[in-house]
Design a protein around this motif. Structure first.
Motif, PDB file in Angstrom:
ATOM      1  N   ASN A   3      33.269  63.669  63.314  1.00 20.95           N
ATOM      2  CA  ASN A   3      32.051  62.368  64.749  1.00 20.95           C
ATOM      3  C   ASN A   3      32.496  61.156  65.111  1.00 20.95           C
ATOM      4  O   ASN A   3      33.663  60.546  64.964  1.00 20.95           O
ATOM      5  CB  ASN A   3      30.609  62.054  64.016  1.00 20.95           C
ATOM      6  N   LEU A   4      33.488  61.646  66.401  1.00 20.54           N
ATOM      7  CA  LEU A   4      32.791  60.169  67.351  1.00 20.54           C
ATOM      8  C   LEU A   4      32.328  58.682  67.565  1.00 20.54           C
ATOM      9  O   LEU A   4      31.809  59.727  68.224  1.00 20.54           O
ATOM     10  CB  LEU A   4      34.791  60.540  68.700  1.00 20.54           C
ATOM     11  N   GLY A   5      32.529  57.809  67.342  1.00 27.41           N
ATOM     12  CA  GLY A   5      32.080  57.555  68.036  1.00 27.41           C
ATOM     13  C   GLY A   5      32.772  55.722  69.415  1.00 27.41           C
ATOM     14  O   GLY A   5      34.211  55.963  68.706  1.00 27.41           O
ATOM     15  N   VAL A   6      32.349  55.840  70.257  1.00 24.13           N
ATOM     16  CA  VAL A   6      33.403  55.568  72.089  1.00 24.13           C
ATOM     17  C   VAL A   6      32.218  53.745  72.438  1.00 24.13           C
ATOM     18  O   VAL A   6      31.038  54.186  72.168  1.00 24.13           O
ATOM     19  CB  VAL A   6      33.294  56.337  73.177  1.00 24.13           C
ATOM     20  N   ILE A   7      33.031  52.669  72.164  1.00 23.54           N
ATOM     21  CA  ILE A   7      33.033  51.554  71.907  1.00 23.54           C
ATOM     22  C   ILE A   7      33.520  51.057  73.373  1.00 23.54           C
ATOM     23  O   ILE A   7      34.356  51.091  73.349  1.00 23.54           O
ATOM     24  CB  ILE A   7      33.156  51.001  70.674  1.00 23.54           C
ATOM     25  N   GLY A   8      32.679  50.594  74.053  1.00 21.55           N
ATOM     26  CA  GLY A   8      32.592  50.316  75.762  1.00 21.55           C
ATOM     27  C   GLY A   8      33.010  51.539  76.395  1.00 21.55           C
ATOM     28  O   GLY A   8      34.041  52.764  76.553  1.00 21.55           O
ATOM     29  N   CYS A   9      31.717  51.775  77.295  1.00 22.66           N
ATOM     30  CA  CYS A   9      31.476  52.311  77.961  1.00 22.66           C
ATOM     31  C   CYS A   9      32.409  52.329  79.588  1.00 22.66           C
ATOM     32  O   CYS A   9      31.154  52.532  80.791  1.00 22.66           O
ATOM     33  CB  CYS A   9      30.241  52.386  78.380  1.00 22.66           C
ATOM     34  N   ALA A  62      26.286  54.156  61.957  1.00 20.72           N
ATOM     35  CA  ALA A  62      25.994  55.859  62.989  1.00 20.72           C
ATOM     36  C   ALA A  62      26.795  56.816  61.553  1.00 20.72           C
ATOM     37  O   ALA A  62      27.974  56.374  61.010  1.00 20.72           O
ATOM     38  CB  ALA A  62      26.053  55.875  63.854  1.00 20.72           C
ATOM     39  N   ASP A  63      26.797  57.377  62.059  1.00 18.51           N
ATOM     40  CA  ASP A  63      27.369  58.638  60.670  1.00 18.51           C
ATOM     41  C   ASP A  63      28.572  58.887  61.505  1.00 18.51           C
ATOM     42  O   ASP A  63      28.990  60.655  61.756  1.00 18.51           O
ATOM     43  CB  ASP A  63      26.980  59.863  60.199  1.00 18.51           C
ATOM     44  N   LEU A  64      29.477  58.390  61.260  1.00 18.32           N
ATOM     45  CA  LEU A  64      31.331  58.582  62.342  1.00 18.32           C
ATOM     46  C   LEU A  64      32.127  58.624  61.453  1.00 18.32           C
ATOM     47  O   LEU A  64      32.616  58.445  60.330  1.00 18.32           O
ATOM     48  CB  LEU A  64      31.041  57.110  63.316  1.00 18.32           C
ATOM     49  N   ASP A  65      33.395  59.298  62.121  1.00 21.88           N
ATOM     50  CA  ASP A  65      34.087  59.461  60.334  1.00 21.88           C
ATOM     51  C   ASP A  65      35.696  58.477  61.846  1.00 21.88           C
ATOM     52  O   ASP A  65      36.849  58.523  61.108  1.00 21.88           O
ATOM     53  CB  ASP A  65      34.439  60.984  61.586  1.00 21.88           C
ATOM     54  N   ALA A  66      35.174  58.117  63.032  1.00 20.29           N
ATOM     55  CA  ALA A  66      36.606  57.576  63.500  1.00 20.29           C
ATOM     56  C   ALA A  66      35.940  57.112  64.859  1.00 20.29           C
ATOM     57  O   ALA A  66      34.646  57.557  65.641  1.00 20.29           O
ATOM     58  CB  ALA A  66      37.556  58.730  64.247  1.00 20.29           C
ATOM     59  N   ILE A  67      36.652  55.724  65.303  1.00 22.95           N
ATOM     60  CA  ILE A  67      36.233  55.399  66.287  1.00 22.95           C
ATOM     61  C   ILE A  67      37.356  55.495  67.529  1.00 22.95           C
ATOM     62  O   ILE A  67      38.052  55.311  66.744  1.00 22.95           O
ATOM     63  CB  ILE A  67      35.073  54.178  66.303  1.00 22.95           C
ATOM     64  N   VAL A  68      36.540  55.080  69.015  1.00 21.73           N
ATOM     65  CA  VAL A  68      37.604  55.428  70.057  1.00 21.73           C
ATOM     66  C   VAL A  68      37.193  53.760  70.000  1.00 21.73           C
ATOM     67  O   VAL A  68      36.215  53.561  71.339  1.00 21.73           O
ATOM     68  CB  VAL A  68      37.400  55.771  70.762  1.00 21.73           C
ATOM     69  N   ILE A  69      38.519  52.788  70.406  1.00 23.04           N
ATOM     70  CA  ILE A  69      38.370  51.692  70.952  1.00 23.04           C
ATOM     71  C   ILE A  69      38.756  51.795  73.084  1.00 23.04           C
ATOM     72  O   ILE A  69      39.765  51.970  73.308  1.00 23.04           O
ATOM     73  CB  ILE A  69      38.505  49.951  69.992  1.00 23.04           C
ATOM     74  N   CYS A  70      37.633  51.426  74.011  1.00 25.15           N
ATOM     75  CA  CYS A  70      37.845  51.264  75.028  1.00 25.15           C
ATOM     76  C   CYS A  70      37.567  50.502  76.185  1.00 25.15           C
ATOM     77  O   CYS A  70      37.063  49.748  76.785  1.00 25.15           O
ATOM     78  CB  CYS A  70      37.023  52.296  75.948  1.00 25.15           C
TER      79      CYS A  70
END
Length: 376
Positions: A3-9, A62-70
């Protein structure tokens, strides 16, 4: 599935990261966060993301394994600190931070937490970039002596016109020069490629700036780098190339020159070729970046627990260090007093007295840069 979370849309998430993640079966776009919640909701619908959150606390919980910082570069440090506290791996857009102190702290905190911090150098994952690396290692052009890496573009254009016909600064350009200028913002890709292709660290660098506009940092940069293998890299990167033109164009080129030939890649011509003593090969051309390739490698890194070919935090720090030092050098030298008139070449004098070889011209000594710092 991770599960990836993306911060910054923003645009880089919409056009690059989110579509690419959908093409990698091992990864899922699981959560989004942006200060503009309506923007996050719009991308949630567009990419079928299960969750979009109103607050950062909800996102990091949240149930995240990694995040992507944008997000913009000035908030990367805060984002990584929050990720470390939440126990998730990170893929961060470049540059990692606004200065080396920030980046070293980000690297240390993630390492202490037993987490991976990767840098989003997606140029590595173009098939053409991978082919160049293979050709260099196979000795296709002999010993590589020179790399010419050029990326001149208009940064979306300087102006935009409103419905009322009023000329305003292009919103896509606003603030970009405040993150360090073109070498720090975009040229780090070329710096990373040179290190990766050659497998050789940079011993010294020299930055020269040109100002076409009124910013603190130069909007056009030349960088010279000497590698410990003896090769020399020149990087030219600009944000004001055709910035005010009605019909702008860009210029994107790789040339690697060796003792037995040249590898040449030109984006605008869709040309990719190898010329050596055996003849000429016209190679399959691919776009200069690949988000999908990066995320395929990211999935392998998450699965194996090892970096694989993912650019690490250290890769991001080294590239940013070179870019920032060179840019700061250009700014310092711009602010220095001009050389004494007595030392200037008299071009009005006897033509027989004028040196014909530029190597014979009197030059001011460049600032001593020294070898790359040792952080081991």
């Amino acid at each position: 599935m991770y599960n990836l979370g993306v911060i910054g849309c923003g645009m880089i998430a919409e056009k690059g990261h989110l579509p690419a993640i959908r093409h990698v079966p091992e990864l899922q776009n699981y959560a989004l966060y942006d200060r503009d919640f309506e923007r996050a909701k719009a991308l949630q619908r567009q990419f079928d993301v299960p969750h979009a959150y109103r607050t950062e606390d909800e996102f990091f919980g949240a149930d995240l394994d990694a995040i992507v910082i944008c997000t913009p570069a000035p908030v990367h440090h805060t984002n990584v600190m929050d990720a470390a506290e939440s126990g998730v791996h990170v893929l961060c857009e470049k540059p990692l931070g606004m200065n080396e102190e920030e980046m070293l702290e980000m690297e240390a905190v993630m390492k202490e937490a037993g987490l991976r911090l990767f840098t989003g150098f997606n140029y590595r994952f173009s098939q053409s970039a991978r082919d160049i690396r293979r050709l260099v290692r196979e000795g296709a052009i002999g010993e590589v002596r020179l790399l010419r890496l050029i990326y001149n573009w208009h940064l979306h254009g300087k102006w935009q016109w409103t419905e009322d016909g009023e000329r305003i600064e292009n919103p896509l350009r606003v603030g970009r020069m405040n993150e360090g200028g073109p070498l720090v913002d975009c040229g780090v890709h070329q710096i990373d490629l040179a290190r990766w292709w050659l497998g050789s660290e940079v011993e010294w660098q020299r930055g020269i700036g040109v100002w076409l506009d009124d910013y603190e940092a130069p909007d056009h940069m030349y960088l010279h780098m000497g590698h410990d293998c003896g090769a020399h890299t020149t990087v030219e990167v600009g944000f004001s190339y055709n910035a005010t033109s009605q019909e702008p164009r860009t210029h994107f080129l790789y040339e690697l020159v060796g003792t037995d030939g040249v590898i040449r890649y030109n984006r605008e011509e869709h040309a990719f070729e190898l010329r050596n003593s055996h003849g000429t090969q016209h190679l399959p051309w691919h776009p200069e970046k690949s988000f999908v390739g990066m995320y395929e490698e990211f999935a392998r890194a998450l699965e194996s627990g090892r970096p694989q070919q993912m650019p690490t935090a250290r890769d991001g720090i080294l590239a940013s260090r070179i870019a920032q030092d060179a840019t700061e050098q250009a700014i310092r030298e711009r602010n220095q007093s001009p050389p004494d008139q007595e030392q200037a070449v008299d071009v009005q004098g006897d033509p027989h007295e004028i040196p014909l070889d530029a190597a014979h011209l009197p030059m001011s000594s460049p600032t001593t840069r020294g070898a790359a710092r040792d952080d081991s």
